[in-house]
Enzyme design. Structure first.
Site, short mmCIF file in Angstrom:
data_model
loop_
_atom_site.label_atom_id
_atom_site.label_comp_id
_atom_site.label_asym_id
_atom_site.label_seq_id
_atom_site.Cartn_x
_atom_site.Cartn_y
_atom_site.Cartn_z
N GLN A 103 105.23 63.59 162.59
CA GLN A 103 103.88 62.99 162.70
C GLN A 103 103.84 61.59 162.08
OE1 GLN A 103 104.81 65.47 160.75
NE2 GLN A 103 103.96 67.40 161.48
N ASP A 104 104.94 61.17 161.50
CA ASP A 104 104.97 59.97 160.68
C ASP A 104 104.71 58.68 161.48
OD1 ASP A 104 106.76 59.12 157.83
OD2 ASP A 104 106.16 57.63 159.30
N ILE A 105 103.70 57.94 161.06
CA ILE A 105 103.35 56.69 161.75
C ILE A 105 104.50 55.68 161.69
CG2 ILE A 105 101.80 54.70 161.70
CD1 ILE A 105 100.38 57.12 162.60
N TYR A 146 113.39 54.62 159.39
CA TYR A 146 112.56 53.95 158.37
C TYR A 146 113.18 52.60 158.02
CZ TYR A 146 109.67 57.97 156.80
OH TYR A 146 108.79 58.99 156.68
#
Length: 260
Positions: free
Chosen positions: A214-216, A256
DNA sequence: TACCAGGACCTCG
DNA sequence: CGAGGTCATGGT
């Protein structure tokens, strides 16, 4: 990198540097610790840089993956930096919920410098992360003063209390065989949703399959790398991640990094 | 000035 | 049970 550790009540400042032969060298900037403490710190550094994981299989998989292939070239050698302290990992994740990272860092730093312990009043400016025992005694308004929302303040105090009460413990979570079971336990904590649970499993518990889908930030990384018009939806991400099985945490960490 | 941030909870209908 | 509101504020 220089960092303070506290082992058995003893504060030790360690500088970690890379040697040309790829080994790591530890220098103690505080007084040299006794044998057992030194060994404990060596083990924590190994965990910090996730040195027990052999990345060969990850690189082999990623080399054949169109999304990850450029990343493992660009960031070759990057290891998933682990947060050993469960309370710290949970706080960092909670503070990072729904705010941009720059602001999250501000909140994190403010939290540490308000309630943590300054290890070295001299040059380094190193701190020990606030103890759950300290935070458990705070009132919600004490954390709201640091510009946390009421909710986040409640979450963090609640987590601190659960740890102090022994209801939540890293060793317990690590003992579990089933990572789905661990995830469920974490999600049952107020303030810990699917994202936070996955994030903590990835950064603290070393669960290789942890995947904060779910990480933006993850969405933006994929959008940028694939030059998409809009952020990919969950199904598209799940599809891309098919081949990452077993290495979801590393894939996420490399994605990331692509944002920096 | 709007809108988005490495979400989760709560309240409605 | 799912959609939408709410939270506080920084960055762009």
């Amino acid at each position: 990198m220089t960092r303070a550790f506290k082992v058995a009540g003893e504060a030790v400042i360690v500088r970690v540097s890379g040697l040309p032969d790829k080994r790591l060298q530890l220098d103690f900037l505080s007084k040299k610790p006794t044998g057992a403490v030194g060994e404990a710190i060596r083990e924590q550094v190994i965990e910090w840089f996730d040195l027990q994981t052999d990345l060969a299989a990850f690189y082999k998989m990623a080399a054949g993956d169109s999304v990850l292939a450029p990343l493992i070239t660009r960031h070759y050698g990057l290891r998933l930096l682990r947060i050993h302290n469960l309370f710290q990992a949970l706080c960092w994740a909670i503070l990072g919920q729904q705010v941009n990272l720059a602001f999250a860092y501000t909140l994190y730093r403010r939290f540490i410098e308000t309630f943590g312990e300054r290890i070295d009043p001299g040059e380094t400016g190193l701190w020990h992360f606030p103890l759950p025992e300290t935070i458990a005694q705070l009132a919600v308004r004490d954390l709201m003063r640091l510009q946390n929302t009421r909710r986040k303040s409640e979450y963090i105090i609640g987590v601190a209390k659960a740890i102090v009460a022994g209801e939540l413990c890293r060793a317990d979570l690590l003992r579990r065989q089933d990572s789905e079971d661990v995830r469920r336990t974490l999600v049952n904590i107020r303030g810990v949703g699917p994202w936070t649970a996955s994030y903590v499993m990835m950064r603290c518990l070393g669960t290789p399959t942890a995947f904060p889908i779910q990480d933006i930030g993850l969405h933006n990384a994929l959008k940028q790398l694939l030059k998409l018009e809009t952020k990919p939806d969950m199904d598209e991400i799940r599809e891309m991640a098919q081949g990452w099985r077993g290495w979801e945490a590393y894939a996420t960490f490399y994605l990331y990094r692509s944002l920096l």
